[in-house]
Design an enzyme around this catalytic site. Structure first.
Site, PDB file in Angstrom:
ATOM      1  N   LYS A  97      14.300  60.361  -1.888  1.00 34.87           N
ATOM      2  CA  LYS A  97      15.498  60.941  -1.458  1.00 34.87           C
ATOM      3  C   LYS A  97      15.642  60.963   0.093  1.00 34.87           C
ATOM      4  O   LYS A  97      17.099  60.770   0.333  1.00 34.87           O
ATOM      5  CB  LYS A  97      15.173  62.326  -1.954  1.00 34.87           C
ATOM      6  CG  LYS A  97      15.630  62.533  -3.745  1.00 34.87           C
ATOM      7  CD  LYS A  97      15.977  63.974  -4.183  1.00 34.87           C
ATOM      8  CE  LYS A  97      16.100  64.060  -5.508  1.00 34.87           C
ATOM      9  NZ  LYS A  97      14.957  63.895  -6.241  1.00 34.87           N
ATOM     10  N   GLU A 119      23.894  71.221  -3.507  1.00 35.66           N
ATOM     11  CA  GLU A 119      23.024  72.165  -4.564  1.00 35.66           C
ATOM     12  C   GLU A 119      21.913  71.676  -4.627  1.00 35.66           C
ATOM     13  O   GLU A 119      21.607  70.546  -4.233  1.00 35.66           O
ATOM     14  CB  GLU A 119      23.905  72.360  -5.606  1.00 35.66           C
ATOM     15  CG  GLU A 119      23.667  70.921  -6.769  1.00 35.66           C
ATOM     16  CD  GLU A 119      24.188  69.810  -6.304  1.00 35.66           C
ATOM     17  OE1 GLU A 119      25.277  69.937  -5.596  1.00 35.66           O
ATOM     18  OE2 GLU A 119      23.847  68.641  -6.937  1.00 35.66           O
ATOM     19  N   SER A 386       8.803  56.841  -7.182  1.00 35.62           N
ATOM     20  CA  SER A 386       9.698  57.224  -6.237  1.00 35.62           C
ATOM     21  C   SER A 386       9.124  58.421  -5.513  1.00 35.62           C
ATOM     22  O   SER A 386       9.746  58.730  -4.404  1.00 35.62           O
ATOM     23  CB  SER A 386      10.639  57.662  -7.270  1.00 35.62           C
ATOM     24  OG  SER A 386      10.308  58.684  -8.349  1.00 35.62           O
TER      25      SER A 386
HETATM   26  C1  LIG Z   1      14.880  63.398  -7.691  1.00 31.67           C
HETATM   27  C2  LIG Z   1      13.978  62.582  -8.018  1.00 31.67           C
HETATM   28  C3  LIG Z   1      13.779  61.754  -9.042  1.00 31.67           C
HETATM   29  C4  LIG Z   1      15.102  61.381  -9.950  1.00 31.67           C
HETATM   30  O1  LIG Z   1      16.391  61.079  -9.177  1.00 31.67           O
HETATM   31  P1  LIG Z   1      17.002  59.522  -9.259  1.00 31.67           P
HETATM   32  O2  LIG Z   1      18.420  59.755  -8.836  1.00 31.67           O
HETATM   33  O3  LIG Z   1      17.057  59.088 -10.838  1.00 31.67           O
HETATM   34  O4  LIG Z   1      15.925  58.677  -8.618  1.00 31.67           O
HETATM   35  C5  LIG Z   1      12.915  60.767  -9.342  1.00 31.67           C
HETATM   36  N1  LIG Z   1      11.576  60.949  -8.586  1.00 31.67           N
HETATM   37  C6  LIG Z   1      11.586  61.697  -7.439  1.00 31.67           C
HETATM   38  C7  LIG Z   1      10.179  61.680  -6.990  1.00 31.67           C
HETATM   39  C8  LIG Z   1      12.452  62.567  -7.164  1.00 31.67           C
HETATM   40  O5  LIG Z   1      12.239  63.657  -6.453  1.00 31.67           O
END
Ligand SMILES: *Cc1c(COP(=O)(O)O)cnc(C)c1O
Length: 402
Positions: A97, A119, A386
């Site tokens: 993010k 938000e 992610s």
């Molecule tokens: C917020 C988040 C997601 C989901 O968001 P996407 O927009 O679908 O990528 C996935 N993995 C992590 C670690 C997150 O913090």
């Protein structure tokens, strides 16, 4: 490497912001004018080498990019496909993010805005945004439901320490949906001095293409790194899909590679045959939600349905317009993993590789663990990891009874 949005036709929206029949501009004329202004500023920024230089510097020296590509040899099945990980969990703040938060705050500052507003649900977007604001000297206001504030202590503390203004939202159910309404109302009261910053590739134009532009670094890096390491491209690339930003980031690097299968993994929660899931592309229907057209999970009246996942970052009834289009065209495949598969993968990756994944990311790992044994050993799956699982450890201990 540059920030410029990928030019592949499937990821290039029409001037109105449509990817196929999905996405599009917001209909309210007053808000539409604000969105147009942001869209124009985005186009100018992406065409400005100074902006790219700033982004490249922050990516390298602040976020810590490029994030490594790692061969998870212990996790990979004997006699099956090899599993590789794109380590977005190693970014500063621990997830992907930060890529789009830094981009949006830098854009806000360029536009002369004094404040960004958003938000947050579980607080991941709030923390990443508050981080970028602290760094870039822009005021930050985060709206968060009172129920979520009570549940998400560490992230609430981080946001406070980082100096953002936290606005508790008690209306409605006191959760994400109400925080969205509250934050957007606050934005409309002062759009001159404020920019609204989104947490995924959702919302009206220009947000989906904006977040795509800032996340596409993930796929560009991953393709080059994977080629350098293995001399070939991955057979499949896989990523979890909440709103869809980390998945589009990874996919965008491989759009031209027709032989690379793109796989999005949605949360099947307690099962696709229950109501407790958030498998939007698997079971949703197209319609308009939160100011854009997408697949979303609908109740009997066509309103966004309540959704569930153990991973709060995947707990969203809609999905970014790019994914809706890629699904209809068959360019990407969308699968799902249950809460149970997610926890199994969470433990398996922790104990085989010493990497504790975010529960969101564990969905993509679960898919790879299910899929790899069905593939020959000379094939590969590249998973977007992610985020890291530090935020999930107390919940995991409780759920797993450890
Ligand atoms: C917020 C988040 C997601 C989901 O968001 P996407 O927009 O679908 O990528 C996935 N993995 C992590 C670690 C997150 O913090």
């Amino acid at each position: 490497m540059t920030t410029h949005p990928h030019t592949h036709p499937l990821l290039t929206p029409t001037p109105g912001g449509f990817f196929g029949e999905y996405g599009g501009p917001i209909s309210d004329p007053k808000i539409a004018a604000l969105m147009t202004e942001i869209g124009q500023a985005l186009d100018e920024a992406l065409a400005d080498p100074t902006f790219e230089t700033q982004m490249a510097d922050l990516r390298a020296n602040y976020v810590g990019r490029p994030s490594p590509v790692y061969h998870a040899g212990n996790l990979s099945p004997k006699g099956g496909a090899q599993i590789w990980l794109k380590r977005e969990d190693l970014n500063h703040t621990g997830a992907h993010k930060i890529n789009h938060c830094i981009g949006q705050v830098l854009l806000a500052r360029r536009m002369g805005k004094k404040r960004v507003l958003a938000e947050t649900g579980a607080g991941q977007h709030g923390v990443a945004l508050a981080t970028a604001c602290a760094l870039l000297g822009v005021a930050c206001e985060i709206h968060m439901g009172v129920v979520d504030i009570a549940k998400e202590h560490p992230n609430v503390s981080r946001m406070k320490i980082l100096g953002c203004k936290l606005v508790p939202v008690s209306m409605g159910t006191g959760t994400l949906k109400d925080a969205v309404d509250s934050a957007f109302m606050a934005y409309l009261q002062d759009p001159e001095d404020t920019m609204f910053a989104i947490g995924s590739i959702c919302g009206p134009d220009p947000y989906p293409r904006m977040v795509q532009a800032f996340q596409s670094i993930v796929g560009r890096e991953a393709r080059q790194q994977f080629l350098e390491r293995t001399g070939a491209l991955p057979t499949e690339v896989a990523a979890c899909v909440g709103g869809g930003s980390n998945a589009i980031g990874l996919f965008s690097g491989f759009m031209d590679d027709e032989d690379v299968t793109l796989v999005g993994v949605e949360p099947a929660g307690k099962g696709l045959d229950t109501r407790d899931h958030a498998a939007t592309l698997t079971l949703g229907k197209p319609g308009e939600m939160h100011g854009f057209r997408c697949y979303y999970l609908q109740d009997e009246n066509g309103a966004p349905a309540p959704v569930h996942s153990v991973a709060s970052g995947l707990d969203y009834p809609g999905v970014g317009p790019q994914h809706c289009n890629l699904k209809d065209l068959g360019r990407a495949r969308y699968e799902s993993a249950t809460d149970k598969e997610c926890f199994d993968a969470f433990l398996a990756l922790s104990r085989s590789e010493g990497i504790i994944p975010a529960l969101e990311s564990a969905h993509a790992v679960a898919y790879a663990m299910r899929r790899a044994p069905q593939m020959p050993p000379d094939q590969t799956i590249l998973v977007n990891l992610s985020g890291r699982g530090d935020k999930d450890i107390d919940f995991a201990i409780e759920q797993l009874g450890l």
